[in-house]
Scaffold this active site. Structure first.
Site, PDB file in Angstrom:
ATOM      1  CE1 TYR A   1      -3.606  -2.497   0.476  1.00  0.00           C
ATOM      2  CE2 TYR A   1      -4.655  -0.478   1.232  1.00  0.00           C
ATOM      3  CZ  TYR A   1      -4.754  -1.771   0.788  1.00  0.00           C
ATOM      4  OH  TYR A   1      -5.992  -2.340   0.657  1.00  0.00           O
TER       5      TYR A   1
ATOM      6  CE  LYS B   1       1.644 -17.587  -3.423  1.00  0.00           C
ATOM      7  NZ  LYS B   1       0.790 -18.802  -3.484  1.00  0.00           N
TER       8      LYS B   1
ATOM      9  CG  ASP C   1      -2.250 -20.181  -2.149  1.00  0.00           C
ATOM     10  OD1 ASP C   1      -1.668 -20.152  -1.035  1.00  0.00           O
ATOM     11  OD2 ASP C   1      -1.797 -20.821  -3.118  1.00  0.00           O
TER      12      ASP C   1
ATOM     13  CG  ASP D   1      -8.176  -4.587   1.351  1.00  0.00           C
ATOM     14  OD1 ASP D   1      -9.077  -4.081   2.047  1.00  0.00           O
ATOM     15  OD2 ASP D   1      -8.164  -4.543   0.110  1.00  0.00           O
TER      16      ASP D   1
ATOM     17  CG  ASP E   1     -13.831  -6.877   2.180  1.00  0.00           C
ATOM     18  OD1 ASP E   1     -13.719  -6.221   3.236  1.00  0.00           O
ATOM     19  OD2 ASP E   1     -14.156  -6.371   1.090  1.00  0.00           O
TER      20      ASP E   1
HETATM   21  C1  IPM Z   1     -10.446  -1.159   3.961  1.00  0.00           C
HETATM   22  C2  IPM Z   1     -10.707  -0.489   2.640  1.00  0.00           C
HETATM   23  C3  IPM Z   1      -9.555   0.453   2.325  1.00  0.00           C
HETATM   24  C4  IPM Z   1      -8.299  -0.376   2.231  1.00  0.00           C
HETATM   25  C5  IPM Z   1      -9.754   1.320   1.074  1.00  0.00           C
HETATM   26  C6  IPM Z   1     -11.053   2.087   1.134  1.00  0.00           C
HETATM   27  C7  IPM Z   1      -8.589   2.249   0.842  1.00  0.00           C
HETATM   28  O1  IPM Z   1     -10.888  -1.435   1.653  1.00  0.00           O
HETATM   29  O2  IPM Z   1     -10.328  -0.434   4.978  1.00  0.00           O
HETATM   30  O3  IPM Z   1     -10.379  -2.380   3.987  1.00  0.00           O
HETATM   31  O4  IPM Z   1      -7.986  -0.931   1.155  1.00  0.00           O
HETATM   32  O5  IPM Z   1      -7.592  -0.477   3.223  1.00  0.00           O
HETATM   33 MG    MG Z   2     -10.994  -3.443   2.340  1.00  0.00          MG
END
Ligand code: IPM
Ligand code: MG
Length: 357
Positions: free
Chosen positions: A140, A190, A222, A246, A250
């Site tokens: 990042y 990884k 993975d 990230d 999710d």
């Molecule tokens: C998160 C979001 C952010 C990230 C974006 C909005 C920059 O996806 O907080 O997970 O990638 O960190």
């Molecule tokens: Mg995110």
């Protein structure tokens, strides 16, 4: 007395943060808490008002506060802006500027919501997993980065970089959290392909020597993704780099079927933190009084627990949320067939009522 910076941000951020503020007001009234709230700008809202998604003023106020509560940033309105002006830059900027390197993303399945998961009940019931994501390093932020012309064509580059000290400090966070939970850390990398991951794995092993009461294991990312959907309950704490975290967070959030329920904390080395719901700004439903405010309300609970040393009050918020779910109230995103569907405002009021009863 604590001073809290409120950053509603964009989209549904505004209405969900308003519900969390009701909860804070209630704690102030009934539990002799003196939480003073200061409003600030971040993301698209900040850009509209000041021309920058991350105004200097916001960072100045943040440094005077004890904690930050953020709604969400972003929306289609700002998508065509150049990269440095987009709302996400505000979010990445504040994380980096305040060195909020330790991002805690719990994935907890509320028993009342088990049917909201897309996975079979027996796979997810009782799920309580903590993802610890490194938040201010890795690909990042690594240099070099950019798009240039090379050999007569466009060439894009980002760099996955970590100093050993950056890996060690997130390792310590993860091990210390595991000590307070079930004593297991799974580090995700990884290392079969990436040198930076090899270093990650070595440093995790070194750090683990200081925590004889915590068991460390490793997975390639993975495989970790696969294991998360195959058998998520095998995990206690998962620690990983910025990008992998990230993606995996999710995935983990969706296991619970209710991303609208999950809070997060981003902490610095002194446990100063920014607290926010895991879900985004959901511009498509903004202003319609249908967004789920519970993740933001639960972010206040995390704030009390991790930054303000008020675990008992955190517990009270958690029980109030649970009570409201027991009573059958749901926002649209988590409603089943026989539930009482309520709007954002009403859900906020119900939590306050449960808190005060
Ligand atoms: C998160 C979001 C952010 C990230 C974006 C909005 C920059 O996806 O907080 O997970 O990638 O960190
Ligand atoms: Mg995110």
């Amino acid at each position: 007395m604590s001073k809290i910076l409120i950053l509603p941000g964009d989209g549904i951020g505004i209405e969900i943060v308003a519900q969390a503020v009701k909860v804070i007001d209630s704690l102030n009234r009934n539990h002799a808490m003196e939480m003073t709230l200061v409003n600030g700008l971040l993301g698209g809202a900040a850009y509209d008002e000041t021309g920058s998604p991350f105004p200097d003023e916001t960072i100045r106020i943040a440094k005077e506060c004890d904690s930050i509560l953020l709604g969400a940033v972003g929306g289609p309105k700002w998508e065509s802006l150049e990269r440095s002006l987009r709302p996400e830059r505000g979010l990445l900027g504040i994380r980096s500027e305040l060195e909020l390197f330790s991002n805690l993303r719990p994935a907890i399945l509320y028993p009342q919501l088990a049917s909201a998961s897309s996975l079979k009940n027996e796979i997810v019931s009782g799920l309580d997993l903590m993802i610890v994501r490194e938040l201010v390093g890795g690909i990042y932020f690594g240099e070099p980065r950019g798009v240039e012309i090379k050999n007569g064509e466009r060439f894009g580059v980002n760099s996955a970089t970590y100093y050993e000290s950056e890996i060690a400090r997130i390792g310590h966070s993860a091990f210390q959290i595991a000590q307070k939970r079930n004593g297991r850390v799974c580090s995700v990398d990884k290392a079969n392909v990436l040198e930076v991951s090899e270093l990650w794995r070595d440093v995790m092993e070194e750090v683990s020597k200081e925590y004889s009461d915590v068991k460390l294991s490793h997975l390639y990312v993975d495989n970790a993704a696969m294991q998360l959907v195959r058998d998520p309950k095998q995990f206690d704490v998962m620690v990983t780099s910025n990008l992998f975290g990230d993606v995996l967070s999710d995935c983990a959030a969706m296991l619970t079927g209710s991303i609208g329920m999950l809070p997060s904390a981003s902490l610095d080395k002194n446990n100063f933190g920014m607290y926010e719901p895991i879900h985004g700004s959901a511009p498509d439903i903004a202003g319609k009084d249908i967004a789920n405010p519970l993740a933001t309300i639960l972010s206040v609970s995390m704030m009390l627990r991790y930054s303000l040393n008020q675990a008992e009050l955190a517990e009270k918020i958690d029980s109030a949320v649970s009570d409201v779910l027991d009573q059958g109230y749901r926002t649209k995103d988590i409603a089943g067939d026989s539930q009482k569907v309520v709007g954002t405002e009403e859900m906020g009021d119900l939590v306050v009522k449960a808190l005060e009863s």
